[in-house]
Design a protein around this motif. Sequence first.
Motif, PDB file in Angstrom:
ATOM      1  N   LEU A   3       0.815  -1.220   0.000  1.00 54.26           N
ATOM      2  CA  LEU A   3       0.000   0.000   0.000  1.00 54.26           C
ATOM      3  C   LEU A   3       0.843   1.263   0.000  1.00 54.26           C
ATOM      4  CD1 LEU A   3      -2.881  -0.837   2.496  1.00 54.26           C
ATOM      5  CD2 LEU A   3      -2.953  -0.792   0.026  1.00 54.26           C
ATOM      6  N   ALA A   4       2.146   1.139   0.262  1.00 50.51           N
ATOM      7  CA  ALA A   4       2.983   2.328   0.404  1.00 50.51           C
ATOM      8  C   ALA A   4       2.963   3.190  -0.855  1.00 50.51           C
ATOM      9  CB  ALA A   4       4.408   1.930   0.764  1.00 50.51           C
ATOM     10  N   ARG A   5       2.932   2.602  -2.016  1.00 50.68           N
ATOM     11  CA  ARG A   5       2.958   3.365  -3.278  1.00 50.68           C
ATOM     12  C   ARG A   5       1.591   3.376  -3.982  1.00 50.68           C
ATOM     13  NH1 ARG A   5       7.093   6.225  -2.180  1.00 50.68           N
ATOM     14  NH2 ARG A   5       8.990   5.053  -1.852  1.00 50.68           N
ATOM     15  N   HIS A   6       0.554   2.989  -3.270  1.00 51.73           N
ATOM     16  CA  HIS A   6      -0.776   2.928  -3.860  1.00 51.73           C
ATOM     17  C   HIS A   6      -1.294   4.352  -4.095  1.00 51.73           C
ATOM     18  CE1 HIS A   6      -5.011   1.885  -4.384  1.00 51.73           C
ATOM     19  NE2 HIS A   6      -4.578   0.644  -4.619  1.00 51.73           N
ATOM     20  N   PRO A   7      -1.881   4.628  -5.272  1.00 48.45           N
ATOM     21  CA  PRO A   7      -2.354   5.992  -5.553  1.00 48.45           C
ATOM     22  C   PRO A   7      -3.489   6.439  -4.639  1.00 48.45           C
ATOM     23  CG  PRO A   7      -2.935   4.496  -7.361  1.00 48.45           C
ATOM     24  CD  PRO A   7      -2.080   3.731  -6.405  1.00 48.45           C
ATOM     25  N   LEU A   8      -4.196   5.521  -4.021  1.00 51.08           N
ATOM     26  CA  LEU A   8      -5.311   5.887  -3.145  1.00 51.08           C
ATOM     27  C   LEU A   8      -4.952   5.774  -1.662  1.00 51.08           C
ATOM     28  CD1 LEU A   8      -8.230   4.154  -5.065  1.00 51.08           C
ATOM     29  CD2 LEU A   8      -7.598   6.550  -5.085  1.00 51.08           C
ATOM     30  N   LEU A   9      -3.663   5.848  -1.348  1.00 52.43           N
ATOM     31  CA  LEU A   9      -3.238   5.699   0.049  1.00 52.43           C
ATOM     32  C   LEU A   9      -3.874   6.766   0.936  1.00 52.43           C
ATOM     33  CD1 LEU A   9      -1.563   4.314   2.205  1.00 52.43           C
ATOM     34  CD2 LEU A   9       0.360   5.791   1.555  1.00 52.43           C
ATOM     35  N   ASP A  10      -3.948   8.002   0.471  1.00 54.69           N
ATOM     36  CA  ASP A  10      -4.558   9.068   1.277  1.00 54.69           C
ATOM     37  C   ASP A  10      -6.034   8.768   1.541  1.00 54.69           C
ATOM     38  OD1 ASP A  10      -2.250  10.591   1.578  1.00 54.69           O
ATOM     39  OD2 ASP A  10      -2.565  11.623  -0.330  1.00 54.69           O
ATOM     40  N   PHE A  29      -5.198  -3.235   5.914  1.00 55.83           N
ATOM     41  CA  PHE A  29      -4.613  -1.916   6.180  1.00 55.83           C
ATOM     42  C   PHE A  29      -3.823  -1.939   7.484  1.00 55.83           C
ATOM     43  CE2 PHE A  29      -4.556   2.515   7.517  1.00 55.83           C
ATOM     44  CZ  PHE A  29      -4.132   3.130   6.350  1.00 55.83           C
ATOM     45  N   GLU A  30      -4.322  -2.581   8.515  1.00 51.92           N
ATOM     46  CA  GLU A  30      -3.596  -2.659   9.791  1.00 51.92           C
ATOM     47  C   GLU A  30      -2.303  -3.462   9.634  1.00 51.92           C
ATOM     48  OE1 GLU A  30      -6.689  -4.119  12.347  1.00 51.92           O
ATOM     49  OE2 GLU A  30      -7.392  -2.083  12.800  1.00 51.92           O
ATOM     50  N   ARG A  31      -2.324  -4.499   8.795  1.00 52.02           N
ATOM     51  CA  ARG A  31      -1.093  -5.246   8.533  1.00 52.02           C
ATOM     52  C   ARG A  31      -0.089  -4.348   7.806  1.00 52.02           C
ATOM     53  NH1 ARG A  31      -2.879  -9.717   5.859  1.00 52.02           N
ATOM     54  NH2 ARG A  31      -2.647  -8.677   3.866  1.00 52.02           N
ATOM     55  N   ALA A  32      -0.569  -3.539   6.850  1.00 55.30           N
ATOM     56  CA  ALA A  32       0.325  -2.612   6.149  1.00 55.30           C
ATOM     57  C   ALA A  32       0.894  -1.580   7.116  1.00 55.30           C
ATOM     58  CB  ALA A  32      -0.419  -1.925   5.005  1.00 55.30           C
ATOM     59  N   LEU A  33       0.127  -1.177   8.123  1.00 58.63           N
ATOM     60  CA  LEU A  33       0.631  -0.238   9.134  1.00 58.63           C
ATOM     61  C   LEU A  33       1.811  -0.848   9.901  1.00 58.63           C
ATOM     62  CD1 LEU A  33      -2.596   1.337  10.689  1.00 58.63           C
ATOM     63  CD2 LEU A  33      -0.801   2.509   9.441  1.00 58.63           C
ATOM     64  N   ARG A  34       1.729  -2.127  10.192  1.00 53.21           N
ATOM     65  CA  ARG A  34       2.812  -2.786  10.924  1.00 53.21           C
ATOM     66  C   ARG A  34       4.035  -3.012  10.045  1.00 53.21           C
ATOM     67  NH1 ARG A  34      -1.651  -5.861  12.636  1.00 53.21           N
ATOM     68  NH2 ARG A  34      -1.114  -7.486  11.153  1.00 53.21           N
ATOM     69  N   GLU A  35       3.826  -3.276   8.743  1.00 56.52           N
ATOM     70  CA  GLU A  35       4.927  -3.690   7.877  1.00 56.52           C
ATOM     71  C   GLU A  35       5.515  -2.577   7.019  1.00 56.52           C
ATOM     72  OE1 GLU A  35       3.282  -6.863   5.575  1.00 56.52           O
ATOM     73  OE2 GLU A  35       3.045  -8.192   7.314  1.00 56.52           O
ATOM     74  N   PRO A  37       6.511   1.407   6.661  1.00 52.33           N
ATOM     75  CA  PRO A  37       6.683   2.680   7.369  1.00 52.33           C
ATOM     76  C   PRO A  37       6.032   3.867   6.645  1.00 52.33           C
ATOM     77  CG  PRO A  37       8.824   1.637   6.913  1.00 52.33           C
ATOM     78  CD  PRO A  37       7.785   0.798   6.308  1.00 52.33           C
ATOM     79  N   LEU A  38       5.979   3.845   5.316  1.00 51.96           N
ATOM     80  CA  LEU A  38       5.369   4.963   4.590  1.00 51.96           C
ATOM     81  C   LEU A  38       3.868   5.054   4.866  1.00 51.96           C
ATOM     82  CD1 LEU A  38       5.879   7.263   2.648  1.00 51.96           C
ATOM     83  CD2 LEU A  38       5.466   5.707   0.759  1.00 51.96           C
ATOM     84  N   VAL A  39       3.217   3.928   5.008  1.00 49.97           N
ATOM     85  CA  VAL A  39       1.788   3.913   5.346  1.00 49.97           C
ATOM     86  C   VAL A  39       1.601   4.477   6.745  1.00 49.97           C
ATOM     87  CG1 VAL A  39      -0.237   2.443   5.686  1.00 49.97           C
ATOM     88  CG2 VAL A  39       1.329   1.963   3.808  1.00 49.97           C
ATOM     89  N   THR A  40       2.485   4.083   7.661  1.00 44.99           N
ATOM     90  CA  THR A  40       2.399   4.577   9.044  1.00 44.99           C
ATOM     91  C   THR A  40       2.592   6.088   9.093  1.00 44.99           C
ATOM     92  OG1 THR A  40       3.314   2.465   9.764  1.00 44.99           O
ATOM     93  CG2 THR A  40       3.313   4.255  11.374  1.00 44.99           C
ATOM     94  N   SER A  41       3.570   6.613   8.344  1.00 46.75           N
ATOM     95  CA  SER A  41       3.815   8.061   8.377  1.00 46.75           C
ATOM     96  C   SER A  41       2.667   8.835   7.707  1.00 46.75           C
ATOM     97  CB  SER A  41       5.147   8.392   7.711  1.00 46.75           C
ATOM     98  OG  SER A  41       5.112   8.057   6.340  1.00 46.75           O
ATOM     99  N   THR A  42       2.106   8.270   6.646  1.00 45.61           N
ATOM    100  CA  THR A  42       0.975   8.944   5.987  1.00 45.61           C
ATOM    101  C   THR A  42      -0.231   8.996   6.917  1.00 45.61           C
ATOM    102  OG1 THR A  42       1.744   8.126   3.846  1.00 45.61           O
ATOM    103  CG2 THR A  42      -0.511   8.926   3.940  1.00 45.61           C
ATOM    104  N   LEU A  43      -0.493   7.891   7.616  1.00 46.05           N
ATOM    105  CA  LEU A  43      -1.600   7.874   8.571  1.00 46.05           C
ATOM    106  C   LEU A  43      -1.353   8.871   9.702  1.00 46.05           C
ATOM    107  CD1 LEU A  43      -4.312   6.560   9.320  1.00 46.05           C
ATOM    108  CD2 LEU A  43      -3.001   4.950  10.707  1.00 46.05           C
ATOM    109  N   ALA A  44      -0.113   8.967  10.180  1.00 47.45           N
ATOM    110  CA  ALA A  44       0.225   9.916  11.249  1.00 47.45           C
ATOM    111  C   ALA A  44      -0.007  11.356  10.774  1.00 47.45           C
ATOM    112  CB  ALA A  44       1.664   9.719  11.688  1.00 47.45           C
ATOM    113  N   ARG A  45       0.362  11.628   9.515  1.00 45.39           N
ATOM    114  CA  ARG A  45       0.152  12.983   8.974  1.00 45.39           C
ATOM    115  C   ARG A  45      -1.341  13.301   8.914  1.00 45.39           C
ATOM    116  NH1 ARG A  45      -0.690  14.221   3.689  1.00 45.39           N
ATOM    117  NH2 ARG A  45       0.139  12.215   3.047  1.00 45.39           N
ATOM    118  N   TRP A  46      -2.161  12.347   8.498  1.00 43.94           N
ATOM    119  CA  TRP A  46      -3.596  12.570   8.455  1.00 43.94           C
ATOM    120  C   TRP A  46      -4.195  12.710   9.852  1.00 43.94           C
ATOM    121  CZ3 TRP A  46      -6.280  14.505   4.807  1.00 43.94           C
ATOM    122  CH2 TRP A  46      -5.895  14.332   3.475  1.00 43.94           C
TER     123      TRP A  46
END
Length: 150
Positions: A3-10, A29-35, A37-46
């Motif tokens: 999901l890190a490079r997925h166009p709909l990550l936001d 999505f929760e598994r992607a959060l654990r694995e 880091p880009l997904v985790t940082s994007t979620l933190a920014r949101w």
Amino acid sequence: MRLARHPLLDALCGEYLLGTMRGAARRRFERALREEPLVTSTLARWRETFATRPSPDAVPAAAELDRGWARLRRELALEPAAQPWWRRAGLWQAWAATATIALAVAVWRDAPQETPTATRPLAELADSGARGVLAASVSPDGRLLELRPS
């Protein structure tokens, strides 16, 4: 799928934060959060974006907003063109309507009124006592037949 490079990550982060993501999609999505880091940082920014509320100082003053709207109208050419009174369409439309009505009234008043045409006698029907009962006459152009009781 990563999901890190997925166009709909936001959009996915927004759905996760709003709680509209359910079932298997939420678990992925929760598994992607654990694995990832880009997904985790994007979620933190949101989360920061949703959590921070604008301070009263951050809201622009009304005068600032008015200047912004005026600039936007000017740059997009949304201002109505200021024209002299003789170039405005409404003036000429009103003038044309008034002139048309005046002309129609003048033509109607000056139109020749239909006058009864003289008819010439055609026949007279009489009863057995030789009294006239019905007189028939026709117009000079032959289009009108007039019947009169005597």
